[in-house]
Motif scaffolding. Structure first.
Motif, PDB file in Angstrom:
ATOM      1  N   GLY A 111     -60.001   2.209  21.309  1.00  0.00           N
ATOM      2  CA  GLY A 111     -59.566   1.254  22.321  1.00  0.00           C
ATOM      3  C   GLY A 111     -60.724   0.870  23.234  1.00  0.00           C
ATOM      4  O   GLY A 111     -61.871   1.269  23.041  1.00  0.00           O
ATOM      5  N   THR A 112     -60.423   0.093  24.240  1.00  0.00           N
ATOM      6  CA  THR A 112     -61.429  -0.405  25.171  1.00  0.00           C
ATOM      7  C   THR A 112     -61.710   0.611  26.269  1.00  0.00           C
ATOM      8  O   THR A 112     -60.779   1.171  26.846  1.00  0.00           O
ATOM      9  CB  THR A 112     -60.972  -1.731  25.809  1.00  0.00           C
ATOM     10  OG1 THR A 112     -60.713  -2.688  24.781  1.00  0.00           O
ATOM     11  CG2 THR A 112     -62.042  -2.286  26.730  1.00  0.00           C
ATOM     12  N   SER A 113     -62.978   0.857  26.531  1.00  0.00           N
ATOM     13  CA  SER A 113     -63.356   1.768  27.613  1.00  0.00           C
ATOM     14  C   SER A 113     -64.075   0.992  28.709  1.00  0.00           C
ATOM     15  O   SER A 113     -64.673  -0.063  28.465  1.00  0.00           O
ATOM     16  CB  SER A 113     -64.264   2.879  27.086  1.00  0.00           C
ATOM     17  OG  SER A 113     -65.497   2.358  26.646  1.00  0.00           O
ATOM     18  N   TYR A 114     -64.018   1.555  29.915  1.00  0.00           N
ATOM     19  CA  TYR A 114     -64.646   0.928  31.083  1.00  0.00           C
ATOM     20  C   TYR A 114     -65.486   1.986  31.782  1.00  0.00           C
ATOM     21  O   TYR A 114     -65.064   3.136  31.910  1.00  0.00           O
ATOM     22  CB  TYR A 114     -63.586   0.357  32.025  1.00  0.00           C
ATOM     23  CG  TYR A 114     -62.665  -0.606  31.343  1.00  0.00           C
ATOM     24  CD1 TYR A 114     -62.951  -1.968  31.271  1.00  0.00           C
ATOM     25  CD2 TYR A 114     -61.499  -0.154  30.721  1.00  0.00           C
ATOM     26  CE1 TYR A 114     -62.113  -2.852  30.618  1.00  0.00           C
ATOM     27  CE2 TYR A 114     -60.647  -1.034  30.064  1.00  0.00           C
ATOM     28  CZ  TYR A 114     -60.959  -2.382  30.007  1.00  0.00           C
ATOM     29  OH  TYR A 114     -60.123  -3.246  29.350  1.00  0.00           O
ATOM     30  N   SER A 115     -66.675   1.600  32.240  1.00  0.00           N
ATOM     31  CA  SER A 115     -67.565   2.605  32.805  1.00  0.00           C
ATOM     32  C   SER A 115     -68.419   2.064  33.939  1.00  0.00           C
ATOM     33  O   SER A 115     -68.629   0.850  34.078  1.00  0.00           O
ATOM     34  CB  SER A 115     -68.479   3.163  31.711  1.00  0.00           C
ATOM     35  OG  SER A 115     -69.365   2.153  31.261  1.00  0.00           O
ATOM     36  N   LEU A 116     -68.905   3.005  34.741  1.00  0.00           N
ATOM     37  CA  LEU A 116     -69.888   2.741  35.786  1.00  0.00           C
ATOM     38  C   LEU A 116     -71.019   3.744  35.608  1.00  0.00           C
ATOM     39  O   LEU A 116     -70.800   4.839  35.074  1.00  0.00           O
ATOM     40  CB  LEU A 116     -69.274   2.919  37.177  1.00  0.00           C
ATOM     41  CG  LEU A 116     -68.176   1.952  37.601  1.00  0.00           C
ATOM     42  CD1 LEU A 116     -67.501   2.461  38.882  1.00  0.00           C
ATOM     43  CD2 LEU A 116     -68.742   0.549  37.820  1.00  0.00           C
ATOM     44  N   SER A 117     -72.209   3.403  36.054  1.00  0.00           N
ATOM     45  CA  SER A 117     -73.330   4.335  35.922  1.00  0.00           C
ATOM     46  C   SER A 117     -74.209   4.302  37.166  1.00  0.00           C
ATOM     47  O   SER A 117     -74.252   3.305  37.900  1.00  0.00           O
ATOM     48  CB  SER A 117     -74.160   4.013  34.681  1.00  0.00           C
ATOM     49  OG  SER A 117     -74.745   2.738  34.794  1.00  0.00           O
ATOM     50  N   ASN A 171     -58.682   0.682  35.908  1.00  0.00           N
ATOM     51  CA  ASN A 171     -58.482  -0.476  36.791  1.00  0.00           C
ATOM     52  C   ASN A 171     -59.366  -0.376  38.030  1.00  0.00           C
ATOM     53  O   ASN A 171     -59.885  -1.383  38.524  1.00  0.00           O
ATOM     54  CB  ASN A 171     -57.016  -0.592  37.195  1.00  0.00           C
ATOM     55  CG  ASN A 171     -56.143  -1.085  36.052  1.00  0.00           C
ATOM     56  OD1 ASN A 171     -56.631  -1.733  35.123  1.00  0.00           O
ATOM     57  ND2 ASN A 171     -54.854  -0.778  36.101  1.00  0.00           N
ATOM     58  N   SER A 172     -59.529   0.844  38.536  1.00  0.00           N
ATOM     59  CA  SER A 172     -60.400   1.034  39.699  1.00  0.00           C
ATOM     60  C   SER A 172     -61.856   0.772  39.317  1.00  0.00           C
ATOM     61  O   SER A 172     -62.599   0.141  40.081  1.00  0.00           O
ATOM     62  CB  SER A 172     -60.247   2.468  40.237  1.00  0.00           C
ATOM     63  OG  SER A 172     -61.050   2.664  41.379  1.00  0.00           O
ATOM     64  N   ILE A 173     -62.250   1.233  38.149  1.00  0.00           N
ATOM     65  CA  ILE A 173     -63.611   0.970  37.664  1.00  0.00           C
ATOM     66  C   ILE A 173     -63.833  -0.533  37.509  1.00  0.00           C
ATOM     67  O   ILE A 173     -64.878  -1.071  37.897  1.00  0.00           O
ATOM     68  CB  ILE A 173     -63.844   1.694  36.319  1.00  0.00           C
ATOM     69  CG1 ILE A 173     -63.925   3.207  36.544  1.00  0.00           C
ATOM     70  CG2 ILE A 173     -65.116   1.185  35.635  1.00  0.00           C
ATOM     71  CD1 ILE A 173     -63.961   4.029  35.269  1.00  0.00           C
TER      72      ILE A 173
END
Length: 211
Positions: A111-117, A171-173
């Motif tokens: 599935g789709t992933s969401y990330s911050l770095s 959603n927060s990301i």
């Protein structure tokens, strides 16, 4: 006249050189260099067939990469130069309900992933490790998303995220303008999967599959 012009030119050149050195020194003085020893990513995938947890659709975890010139420790695990480790908590592994290393790197995510770095200084990494080592547990409320967001918020307190499950965390990301979709997960072999212990870790390939 020629000698006067040469003197004037020499004087102007000397002033330019002096100003150049002063500007460099001043710039270095007001812009201290920040040295990162690691990078950290928080990842949340609202739907994941490989690491889903009963009652929660998907999985959240962190990735830490060593960008320094020497081995670092992430949680209790040593990570060599240029290498990465994935860390997440699980409640559906019979061998251990809590932190596991490199499960995501082996099984991947669907599935789709969401990330911050962001980057980690040595002091940042110490703070992150303290949080990791004090959160070796799993419950419905203290789940993978809780773990991932808590570690991230320690690493980047001015860019906090929230969420009680992979969907709300994703959603927060996504509310941050620097988020990335579907990042590459560093691959790990099955024999690199390990479970966290009080003072270290134990390699345990049973972590590849749910209980």
């Amino acid at each position: 006249m020629k000698k006067s012009l040469k003197k004037i030119a020499s004087f102007i050149l000397a002033v330019i050189i002096l100003l150049s050195f002063s500007t460099v020194a001043y710039a270095n003085e007001i812009q201290p260099r920040i040295t990162f020893v690691a990078s950290i990513k928080v990842v949340s995938a609202p739907v994941s067939g490989s690491s889903g947890i009963a009652g929660v659709s998907g999985h959240s975890f962190i990735i830490v990469k060593n960008v320094s010139n020497s081995t670092i420790k992430v949680g209790h695990m040593s990570v060599s130069v240029g290498d990465s480790v994935t860390i997440g908590t699980y409640g559906n592994r019979s061998a251990h309900k809590g932190i596991w290393y490199n499960i995501e790197g082996y099984v991947g995510i669907k599935g789709t992933s969401y990330s911050l770095s962001t980057g980690l200084t040595s002091a940042d990494l110490d703070s992150v490790n303290a949080v990791i080592n004090n959160n070796d547990k799993w419950s419905v409320t203290n789940n993978c998303s809780y773990f991932a967001k808590t570690v991230w918020n320690t690493a980047y307190p001015t860019k906090k995220i929230s969420g009680t499950d992979p969907l709300t965390l994703a959603n927060s990301i996504k509310s941050k303008d620097s988020y990335i979709t579907d990042i590459s997960i560093p691959y790990k072999s099955k024999n690199k999967i390990a479970r966290h212990t009080t003072s270290g870790y134990v390699y345990d390939s049973s972590g590849a599959t749910a209980a």
